[in-house]
Motif scaffolding. Structure first.
Motif, mmCIF file in Angstrom:
data_model
loop_
_atom_site.group_PDB
_atom_site.id
_atom_site.type_symbol
_atom_site.label_atom_id
_atom_site.label_comp_id
_atom_site.label_asym_id
_atom_site.label_seq_id
_atom_site.Cartn_x
_atom_site.Cartn_y
_atom_site.Cartn_z
ATOM 1 N N LYS A 5 37.176 21.735 0.626
ATOM 2 C CA LYS A 5 36.146 22.770 0.758
ATOM 3 C C LYS A 5 36.748 24.066 1.300
ATOM 4 O O LYS A 5 36.414 25.163 0.836
ATOM 5 N N LYS A 8 38.752 25.669 -1.431
ATOM 6 C CA LYS A 8 37.867 26.244 -2.434
ATOM 7 C C LYS A 8 37.228 27.537 -1.944
ATOM 8 O O LYS A 8 37.105 28.507 -2.709
ATOM 9 N N ASN A 9 36.844 27.582 -0.664
ATOM 10 C CA ASN A 9 36.278 28.806 -0.097
ATOM 11 C C ASN A 9 37.304 29.943 -0.085
ATOM 12 O O ASN A 9 36.976 31.105 -0.343
ATOM 13 N N ARG A 10 38.561 29.590 0.211
ATOM 14 C CA ARG A 10 39.605 30.613 0.226
ATOM 15 C C ARG A 10 39.889 31.134 -1.178
ATOM 16 O O ARG A 10 40.136 32.322 -1.371
ATOM 17 N N SER A 12 37.720 31.335 -3.567
ATOM 18 C CA SER A 12 36.598 32.226 -3.875
ATOM 19 C C SER A 12 36.768 33.587 -3.194
ATOM 20 O O SER A 12 36.501 34.633 -3.800
ATOM 21 N N SER A 13 37.240 33.578 -1.941
ATOM 22 C CA SER A 13 37.455 34.835 -1.213
ATOM 23 C C SER A 13 38.545 35.685 -1.855
ATOM 24 O O SER A 13 38.389 36.899 -2.034
ATOM 25 N N ASN A 15 39.514 35.550 -4.950
ATOM 26 C CA ASN A 15 39.004 36.017 -6.244
ATOM 27 C C ASN A 15 38.158 37.279 -6.083
ATOM 28 O O ASN A 15 38.265 38.226 -6.871
ATOM 29 N N SER A 16 37.305 37.286 -5.057
ATOM 30 C CA SER A 16 36.471 38.465 -4.792
ATOM 31 C C SER A 16 37.338 39.679 -4.454
ATOM 32 O O SER A 16 37.091 40.790 -4.934
ATOM 33 N N ASN A 295 45.412 27.242 -6.116
ATOM 34 C CA ASN A 295 44.964 26.292 -7.139
ATOM 35 C C ASN A 295 45.888 25.081 -7.195
ATOM 36 O O ASN A 295 45.424 23.934 -7.365
#
Length: 320
Positions: A5, A8-10, A12-13, A15-16, A295
């Motif tokens: 988790k 995955k949060n990192r 997403s961060s 990517n933003s 990834n």
């Protein structure tokens, strides 16, 4: 080891962040193209005015002596060009560092210094270090215009001729290409004729890409330019001065000073956008590399978790 988790949060961060840097790179590229167009529109006037002025002065002894305003320097002014915003690499830091170095050199010689900051970053640094600041020209850094440069030039000329200022130095980035911006320290007043004649006017105004292919393209253009310079013929130096030399010089010198300030402003503006474009491209590339590593780490952790679950299932069935 971080959990799935957390990874995955990192991802997403990152990517933003990558989306933001990529968008900022595209915006900077568009602004750079606009800045290149402005320089291209100004260059013919700059080239012709300088050619006429320099050839006129070099070919006339009386004009050269009239143009020499050198005197003992007791009061100096620094016109420093920076940006109003950050995220452009070392663009502002380099200008500020050079400005402070010049100030330290002047103070070591007992010379009073006043700063004309064109850009909020250099204005904030000058105010923070206690340097006297003349005016606020931060608006010109975002939207370059000849009117603001004329106001600065007229004030400097008035103080220079009145004896309030004995020397004026400009600090800015000379725009050569999207991947090359040269930090330049140039004396504006009194004008150094020989140094001004050797000034590099070459700029690549056709591309907003900074890569190996662009560097090779610039080398080729530089070779062509040197060949054209060898083949070029000197301008006609037979000038008829009317109504008199003093009147002509009083018209040409202020125009030349205003033009040099405007040229430096356009160069600085284009260099800012080029530096920001390169910085955002580098940040985007770093984000891509970080995403690749995250990834890979996520897949390894996920595979490890699946393996552990399988081992638990097999171990439980064996025990039963």
């Amino acid at each position: 080891m971080p959990s799935l988790k957390e990874i995955k949060n990192r991802i997403s961060s990152v990517n933003s962040t990558r989306k933001i840097t990529s968008a900022m790179k595209m915006v900077a590229s568009s602004k750079l193209h606009h800045a290149q167009v402005m320089i291209g529109n100004m260059l013919p006037y700059e080239t012709m005015l300088e050619d006429i002025l320099k050839t006129f002065i070099a070919s006339d002894v009386d004009a050269k002596s009239m143009f020499d305003f050198r005197r003992e320097v007791k009061h100096a002014a620094i016109v420093a060009f920076s940006s109003n915003s950050s995220l452009c690499g070392g663009f502002n830091a380099n200008v500020i560092k050079t400005m402070l170095k010049i100030v330290a050199d002047y103070k070591a010689r007992g010379i009073d210094v006043v700063v004309y900051p064109v850009g909020r970053k250099v204005a904030e640094k000058a105010a923070k270090t206690g340097l006297p600041v003349a005016g606020d020209y931060s608006g010109a850094a975002d939207k370059p215009n000849a009117k603001d440069c004329q106001a600065i030039g007229e004030e400097l000329m008035e103080k220079f001729l009145g004896g309030e200022i004995d020397e004026v130095v400009m600090v800015y980035h000379h725009f050569k290409s999207a991947g090359s911006q040269i930090l330049t320290q140039k004396r504006l007043l009194p004008v150094d004729i020989e140094a001004a004649m050797d000034y590099d006017h070459y700029r690549d105004l056709e591309t907003t890409i900074a890569n190996a292919r662009t560097v090779e393209y610039l080398k080729q253009k530089e070779q062509e330019r040197q060949y054209e310079r060898k083949e070029a013929h000197a301008l006609n130096s037979n000038f008829l001065v009317e109504p008199d030399m003093e009147t002509v010089m009083r018209m040409l010198i202020p125009r030349y000073v205003n033009l040099m300030i405007y040229t430096a402003l356009l160069d600085s503006n284009a260099s800012e956008h080029a530096a920001r474009m390169v910085a955002m491209q580098t940040a985007t590339d770093n984000a891509d590399e970080l995403l690749r590593q995250l990834n890979l780490q996520y897949n390894k952790s996920r595979q490890q978790a699946i393996t552990n679950e399988l081992l638990d299932i097999v171990g439980g069935s064996v025990n039963n």
